[in-house]
Design a protein around this motif. Structure first.
Motif, mmCIF file in Angstrom:
data_model
loop_
_atom_site.group_PDB
_atom_site.id
_atom_site.type_symbol
_atom_site.label_atom_id
_atom_site.label_comp_id
_atom_site.label_asym_id
_atom_site.label_seq_id
_atom_site.Cartn_x
_atom_site.Cartn_y
_atom_site.Cartn_z
ATOM 1 N N ALA A 5 5.623 -18.833 -8.948
ATOM 2 C CA ALA A 5 6.029 -18.630 -7.360
ATOM 3 C C ALA A 5 5.302 -17.428 -7.371
ATOM 4 C CB ALA A 5 7.058 -18.652 -7.468
ATOM 5 N N GLN A 6 4.385 -16.809 -6.067
ATOM 6 C CA GLN A 6 3.912 -15.452 -6.591
ATOM 7 C C GLN A 6 5.487 -14.678 -6.152
ATOM 8 O OE1 GLN A 6 2.692 -17.808 -3.114
ATOM 9 N NE2 GLN A 6 1.239 -16.550 -2.844
ATOM 10 N N SER A 7 4.568 -13.449 -6.654
ATOM 11 C CA SER A 7 5.107 -11.953 -6.321
ATOM 12 C C SER A 7 4.080 -10.801 -6.132
ATOM 13 C CB SER A 7 6.365 -11.983 -7.303
ATOM 14 O OG SER A 7 5.696 -11.749 -8.687
ATOM 15 N N VAL A 8 4.908 -10.019 -5.257
ATOM 16 C CA VAL A 8 3.929 -8.158 -5.186
ATOM 17 C C VAL A 8 5.009 -7.105 -6.020
ATOM 18 C CG1 VAL A 8 2.771 -7.033 -3.614
ATOM 19 C CG2 VAL A 8 3.049 -9.154 -3.333
ATOM 20 N N THR A 9 4.340 -6.902 -5.985
ATOM 21 C CA THR A 9 5.363 -5.152 -6.753
ATOM 22 C C THR A 9 3.940 -4.151 -6.494
ATOM 23 O OG1 THR A 9 5.855 -6.405 -9.147
ATOM 24 C CG2 THR A 9 5.676 -4.077 -9.128
ATOM 25 N N GLN A 10 4.506 -3.402 -5.573
ATOM 26 C CA GLN A 10 4.302 -2.230 -5.529
ATOM 27 C C GLN A 10 5.456 -0.831 -6.536
ATOM 28 O OE1 GLN A 10 3.810 -2.694 -0.714
ATOM 29 N NE2 GLN A 10 2.654 -1.060 -1.728
ATOM 30 N N PRO A 11 4.726 -0.352 -7.721
ATOM 31 C CA PRO A 11 6.314 0.770 -7.864
ATOM 32 C C PRO A 11 5.973 1.817 -7.681
ATOM 33 C CG PRO A 11 3.398 0.277 -8.901
ATOM 34 C CD PRO A 11 3.623 -0.281 -7.864
ATOM 35 N N ASP A 12 5.437 1.984 -6.793
ATOM 36 C CA ASP A 12 5.634 3.899 -5.771
ATOM 37 C C ASP A 12 5.911 3.282 -4.802
ATOM 38 O OD1 ASP A 12 2.327 3.829 -7.317
ATOM 39 O OD2 ASP A 12 5.060 5.020 -8.715
ATOM 40 N N ALA A 13 7.241 3.861 -4.529
ATOM 41 C CA ALA A 13 8.165 3.953 -3.240
ATOM 42 C C ALA A 13 7.697 4.929 -2.267
ATOM 43 C CB ALA A 13 9.129 3.799 -3.524
ATOM 44 N N ARG A 14 7.476 6.189 -2.963
ATOM 45 C CA ARG A 14 7.244 7.162 -1.795
ATOM 46 C C ARG A 14 5.423 7.991 -2.968
ATOM 47 N NH1 ARG A 14 9.372 9.485 2.417
ATOM 48 N NH2 ARG A 14 8.896 12.205 2.713
ATOM 49 N N VAL A 15 5.154 7.930 -2.127
ATOM 50 C CA VAL A 15 3.812 8.924 -2.904
ATOM 51 C C VAL A 15 3.362 10.085 -1.667
ATOM 52 C CG1 VAL A 15 1.459 9.086 -3.630
ATOM 53 C CG2 VAL A 15 2.521 7.254 -4.180
ATOM 54 N N VAL A 23 3.093 -15.459 3.247
ATOM 55 C CA VAL A 23 2.788 -14.812 2.719
ATOM 56 C C VAL A 23 3.988 -13.545 2.883
ATOM 57 C CG1 VAL A 23 1.285 -11.989 3.545
ATOM 58 C CG2 VAL A 23 0.372 -14.470 4.148
ATOM 59 N N ILE A 24 3.455 -13.160 0.942
ATOM 60 C CA ILE A 24 4.044 -12.521 0.298
ATOM 61 C C ILE A 24 4.236 -11.168 0.734
ATOM 62 C CG2 ILE A 24 5.500 -11.985 -1.964
ATOM 63 C CD1 ILE A 24 6.069 -14.951 -0.951
ATOM 64 N N PHE A 25 4.867 -10.539 0.859
ATOM 65 C CA PHE A 25 4.961 -9.113 1.320
ATOM 66 C C PHE A 25 5.896 -8.193 -0.286
ATOM 67 C CE2 PHE A 25 2.668 -8.298 5.165
ATOM 68 C CZ PHE A 25 3.127 -9.286 5.836
ATOM 69 N N GLY A 26 4.708 -6.716 -0.734
ATOM 70 C CA GLY A 26 5.570 -6.220 -1.180
ATOM 71 C C GLY A 26 6.663 -4.663 -0.414
ATOM 72 N N LYS A 27 7.300 -4.241 -1.264
ATOM 73 C CA LYS A 27 8.085 -3.271 -0.518
ATOM 74 C C LYS A 27 8.004 -2.157 -0.029
ATOM 75 C CE LYS A 27 12.206 -5.471 -2.888
ATOM 76 N NZ LYS A 27 13.197 -5.001 -3.938
ATOM 77 N N GLY A 28 6.450 -2.211 -0.207
ATOM 78 C CA GLY A 28 5.876 -0.953 0.475
ATOM 79 C C GLY A 28 5.919 0.348 -0.172
ATOM 80 N N THR A 29 4.347 0.754 0.061
ATOM 81 C CA THR A 29 4.435 2.710 -0.596
ATOM 82 C C THR A 29 4.732 3.852 0.646
ATOM 83 O OG1 THR A 29 4.032 1.877 -2.287
ATOM 84 C CG2 THR A 29 3.437 4.452 -1.989
ATOM 85 N N HIS A 30 5.409 4.609 0.654
ATOM 86 C CA HIS A 30 5.037 5.636 1.790
ATOM 87 C C HIS A 30 4.641 6.660 1.995
ATOM 88 C CE1 HIS A 30 8.195 7.700 5.109
ATOM 89 N NE2 HIS A 30 6.640 8.206 4.999
ATOM 90 N N LEU A 31 3.580 6.790 2.257
ATOM 91 C CA LEU A 31 2.601 7.865 1.642
ATOM 92 C C LEU A 31 2.950 8.551 3.142
ATOM 93 C CD1 LEU A 31 -0.184 8.956 0.333
ATOM 94 C CD2 LEU A 31 -1.497 8.185 2.635
ATOM 95 N N HIS A 32 3.446 9.915 1.936
ATOM 96 C CA HIS A 32 3.208 11.505 2.775
ATOM 97 C C HIS A 32 1.970 12.469 2.045
ATOM 98 C CE1 HIS A 32 4.881 14.817 5.278
ATOM 99 N NE2 HIS A 32 5.749 15.599 3.858
ATOM 100 N N VAL A 33 1.220 11.939 3.863
ATOM 101 C CA VAL A 33 0.576 13.378 3.570
ATOM 102 C C VAL A 33 0.201 14.861 4.127
ATOM 103 C CG1 VAL A 33 -2.369 14.105 3.430
ATOM 104 C CG2 VAL A 33 -1.609 11.998 3.752
ATOM 105 N N LEU A 34 0.856 15.935 2.716
ATOM 106 C CA LEU A 34 0.907 17.403 2.851
ATOM 107 C C LEU A 34 -0.709 18.188 3.792
ATOM 108 C CD1 LEU A 34 2.758 19.015 0.192
ATOM 109 C CD2 LEU A 34 3.381 17.501 2.023
ATOM 110 N N PRO A 35 -0.749 18.536 4.903
ATOM 111 C CA PRO A 35 -1.666 19.797 5.950
ATOM 112 C C PRO A 35 -2.155 20.288 5.090
ATOM 113 C CG PRO A 35 0.318 20.037 7.161
ATOM 114 C CD PRO A 35 0.994 18.706 5.600
#
Lengths: 114, 113
Positions: free
Chosen positions: A1-11, A102-114
Motif C-alpha cells: 500500500a502507498q503512504s505519504v509522510t510529511q514530517p514537518d507539520a509547521r515550518v 490519490v493518497i495525501f500527506g497530512k500537510g505542512t503549514h508554511l508561515h512566512v514572516l514579513p
C-alpha cells in the motif's frame, strides 16, 4: 500500500529565505507525485507534478521539486519565499494516472514572516 | 480561479438534520471525487464517480452518506442525519483522463452544532 509522510507539520521562514518542504513516500512501484497548495478558505491547487524523466520538475510561482527514487522522497523547494506563500502544502502520490486513488500527506503549514 | 464549482460554501446544521452539498465538475473531466478534510487537514476519501457510475467508495456502513453524479445535473453529497463528527470541509475534485491530477473546488464547510 502507498503512504505519504510529511514530517514537518509547521515550518516558519522569513521572507526572502530559501525553503524546503519534505515529503517521503512508500510505494511498491514508482508512483506519480504531486504537490498541492491550499490557501486559507480555498480548495487545493496543483503546484507541480512528476511522472517520469528529469527528477527536478518546475512548478508555478518559482517552486520546484526533486524526485529521488533511492530516498523515496519528493521534496519541494523555493529559492526565495514571499509572504503570500503562507499556506498549507500537501504532497500526494498515486500509482495510476487515472487518479483513482490519490493518497495525501497530512500537510505542512508554511508561515512566512514579513 | 477554480473551475470546479461547489455550493454552498458554508452550511450549518443541527444534529440529526440533513446536509446536502453540490458540485459541478470541470467540463470534460469524467472522474469526480469527494473528500472530507478535517480540522487537522487530514483527507478522507469518500467516493468517486466516472461518468455517473460509482468507481470506489468507503464503507459507508452507517448509510448516512450518499452521493450521486447524474448526467446533466450537479453531483451531490448528502448526509442524511448529521453528527458533530461530520463537521469538516467537503472537497469535490474532478480529473481529466490519464493525468492523475485533481482539480479541486473551494469546498463546502459543514458545521454541525
Amino acid at each position: 500500500a502507498q503512504s505519504v509522510t510529511q514530517p514537518d507539520a509547521r515550518v516558519t521562514v522569513s521572507e526572502g529565505a530559501s525553503l524546503q518542504l519534505r515529503c517521503k513516500y512508500s510505494s511498491s512501484v514508482t508512483p506519480y507525485l504531486f504537490w498541492y497548495v491550499q490557501y486559507p478558505r480555498q480548495g487545493l491547487q496543483l503546484l507541480l507534478k512528476y511522472y517520469s524523466g528529469d527528477p527536478v520538475v518546475q512548478g508555478v510561482n518559482g517552486f520546484e521539486a526533486e524526485f529521488s527514487k533511492s530516498n523515496s522522497s519528493f521534496h519541494l523547494r523555493k529559492a526565495s519565499v514571499h509572504w503570500s506563500d503562507s499556506a498549507v502544502y500537501f504532497c500526494a502520490v498515486s500509482i495510476s494516472t487515472n487518479a483513482y486513488k490519490v493518497i495525501f500527506g497530512k500537510g505542512t503549514h508554511l508561515h512566512v514572516l514579513p | 480561479n477554480s473551475k470546479v464549482i461547489q455550493t454552498p460554501r458554508y452550511l450549518v446544521k443541527g444534529q440529526g438534520q440533513k446536509a446536502k452539498m453540490r458540485c459541478i465538475p470541470e467540463k470534460g473531466h469524467p472522474v469526480v471525487f469527494w473528500y472530507q478534510q478535517n480540522k487537522n487537514n487530514e483527507f478522507k476519501f469518500l467516493i468517486n464517480f466516472q461518468n455517473q457510475e460509482v468507481l470506489q467508495q468507503i464503507d459507508m456502513t452507517e448509510k448516512r452518506f450518499s452521493a450521486e453524479c447524474p448526467s446533466n445535473s450537479p453531483c451531490s453529497l448528502e448526509i442524511q442525519s448529521s453528527e458533530a463528527g461530520d463537521s469538516a470541509l467537503y472537497l469535490c475534485a474532478s480529473s481529466p483522463p490519464n493525468t492523475g491530477q485533481l482539480y479541486f473546488g473551494e469546498g463546502s464547510k459543514l458545521t454541525v452544532l
